[in-house]
Write an enzyme that holds these catalytic residues in place. Sequence first.
Site, PDB file in Angstrom:
ATOM      1  N   LEU A   1      -0.602  -9.543   5.463  1.00 18.51           N
ATOM      2  CA  LEU A   1      -0.194  -8.927   4.198  1.00 18.51           C
ATOM      3  C   LEU A   1       0.071  -7.437   4.408  1.00 18.51           C
ATOM      4  O   LEU A   1      -0.712  -6.748   5.054  1.00 18.51           O
ATOM      5  CB  LEU A   1      -1.285  -9.115   3.145  1.00 18.51           C
ATOM      6  CG  LEU A   1      -1.474 -10.542   2.619  1.00 18.51           C
ATOM      7  CD1 LEU A   1      -2.634 -10.585   1.635  1.00 18.51           C
ATOM      8  CD2 LEU A   1      -0.215 -11.056   1.956  1.00 18.51           C
TER       9      LEU A   1
ATOM     10  N   SER B   1       2.366  -3.983   2.363  1.00 14.00           N
ATOM     11  CA  SER B   1       3.285  -3.512   1.327  1.00 14.00           C
ATOM     12  C   SER B   1       4.724  -3.530   1.828  1.00 14.00           C
ATOM     13  O   SER B   1       5.669  -3.670   1.044  1.00 14.00           O
ATOM     14  CB  SER B   1       2.904  -2.091   0.902  1.00 14.00           C
ATOM     15  OG  SER B   1       1.554  -2.061   0.485  1.00 14.00           O
ATOM     16  N   ARG B   2       4.901  -3.397   3.126  1.00 18.17           N
ATOM     17  CA  ARG B   2       6.252  -3.373   3.702  1.00 18.17           C
ATOM     18  C   ARG B   2       6.931  -4.746   3.639  1.00 18.17           C
ATOM     19  O   ARG B   2       8.152  -4.835   3.769  1.00 18.17           O
ATOM     20  CB  ARG B   2       6.202  -2.896   5.151  1.00 18.17           C
ATOM     21  CG  ARG B   2       5.748  -1.454   5.299  1.00 18.17           C
ATOM     22  CD  ARG B   2       5.502  -1.102   6.763  1.00 18.17           C
ATOM     23  NE  ARG B   2       4.775   0.165   6.876  1.00 18.17           N
ATOM     24  CZ  ARG B   2       5.340   1.353   6.976  1.00 18.17           C
ATOM     25  NH1 ARG B   2       6.647   1.447   6.970  1.00 18.17           N
ATOM     26  NH2 ARG B   2       4.613   2.448   7.072  1.00 18.17           N
TER      27      ARG B   2
ATOM     28  N   HIS C   1      -5.341  -5.545  -0.034  1.00 19.95           N
ATOM     29  CA  HIS C   1      -6.065  -4.429  -0.651  1.00 19.95           C
ATOM     30  C   HIS C   1      -7.173  -4.955  -1.565  1.00 19.95           C
ATOM     31  O   HIS C   1      -8.287  -4.436  -1.577  1.00 19.95           O
ATOM     32  CB  HIS C   1      -5.121  -3.575  -1.515  1.00 19.95           C
ATOM     33  CG  HIS C   1      -4.034  -2.883  -0.758  1.00 19.95           C
ATOM     34  ND1 HIS C   1      -2.716  -3.244  -0.870  1.00 19.95           N
ATOM     35  CD2 HIS C   1      -4.063  -1.823   0.094  1.00 19.95           C
ATOM     36  CE1 HIS C   1      -1.971  -2.453  -0.120  1.00 19.95           C
ATOM     37  NE2 HIS C   1      -2.765  -1.579   0.478  1.00 19.95           N
TER      38      HIS C   1
ATOM     39  N   GLN D   1      -5.990   2.781  13.282  1.00 19.33           N
ATOM     40  CA  GLN D   1      -6.344   3.760  12.254  1.00 19.33           C
ATOM     41  C   GLN D   1      -7.850   3.801  12.024  1.00 19.33           C
ATOM     42  O   GLN D   1      -8.432   4.873  11.829  1.00 19.33           O
ATOM     43  CB  GLN D   1      -5.624   3.405  10.948  1.00 19.33           C
ATOM     44  CG  GLN D   1      -5.985   4.315   9.788  1.00 19.33           C
ATOM     45  CD  GLN D   1      -5.178   4.002   8.557  1.00 19.33           C
ATOM     46  OE1 GLN D   1      -4.050   4.440   8.433  1.00 19.33           O
ATOM     47  NE2 GLN D   1      -5.742   3.229   7.642  1.00 19.33           N
TER      48      GLN D   1
END
Length: 280
Positions: free
Chosen positions: A185, A187-188, A38, A154
């Site tokens: 990378l 978040s999960r 991010h 996405q």
Amino acid sequence: MMKIVNSINELRCHLAEDKQKGKRIGFVPTMGALHAGHLSLVNRCVSENDICVVSVFVNPTQFNNPNDLLTYPRTLENDCRLLESSGCNYVFAPTVEEMYPEPDTRVFDFGKVSQVMEGARRPGHFNGVAQIVSKLFYAVEPDVAYFGEKDFQQIAVIRAMVKQLDIPVEIVDCPIQREVDGLALSSRNTRLTPEQRQKAPVIARTLKESITFVPEKSVREVLDYVVSTINAVPEMEVEYFEIVDGNTLESIENWSDTSYPVGCITVYCGEVRLIDNIKY
């Protein structure tokens, strides 16, 4: 001084002043639990624009698995610390009620790009993505927005949405950020046990190895190699691996079918769903 804003009206007031001064607005939409991936988007946004806006919002309409929504990490305080040190100007952290004062009943049709791969396995997911990203674009009205290539499909959906809704924003896709051992990378990743974390890099390693087979081996042989290699690792199970045209997301049968082949994969490592992709 970074400002944390919770309401659309307040955000618009701040940004109206910036726009009146002719400032260029960059935007990074996130669901929080920020990591270096991010922050690479935020750093690029800061370097290429006068104003950087980052949204932190876990969007309920894009989760087709209620447990996934429940377990999604939420670390707003830490996220804000990271964003401030990155030079972000505004953090937009709305409540669900702020973004959805009433149910969003819009149903989008983006054709093939939203129906294959993730779209086929997560019904309603991309509709939820289009709902929230369009709402955020209307709230921020950015000149440019940044998205990570890890979520390859996405980005295709968002480009289709921007075109369909005629939203005047430039979409910039940014390279996947990886751990030293290659794991994309996400978040999960924080949900992986130490043992699973050791196994997960086999995804990126196998994808990278598969590049060396092209074009000598057929598309089918590469597909079979990647799936069988990853599935041979305990606790790892490929949900799908498809090699597609990077623009249309149509599956290809031969390397000559496209000048832009991309391999897109989703793998379960225990109960954690990891995605990655590679350009051939």
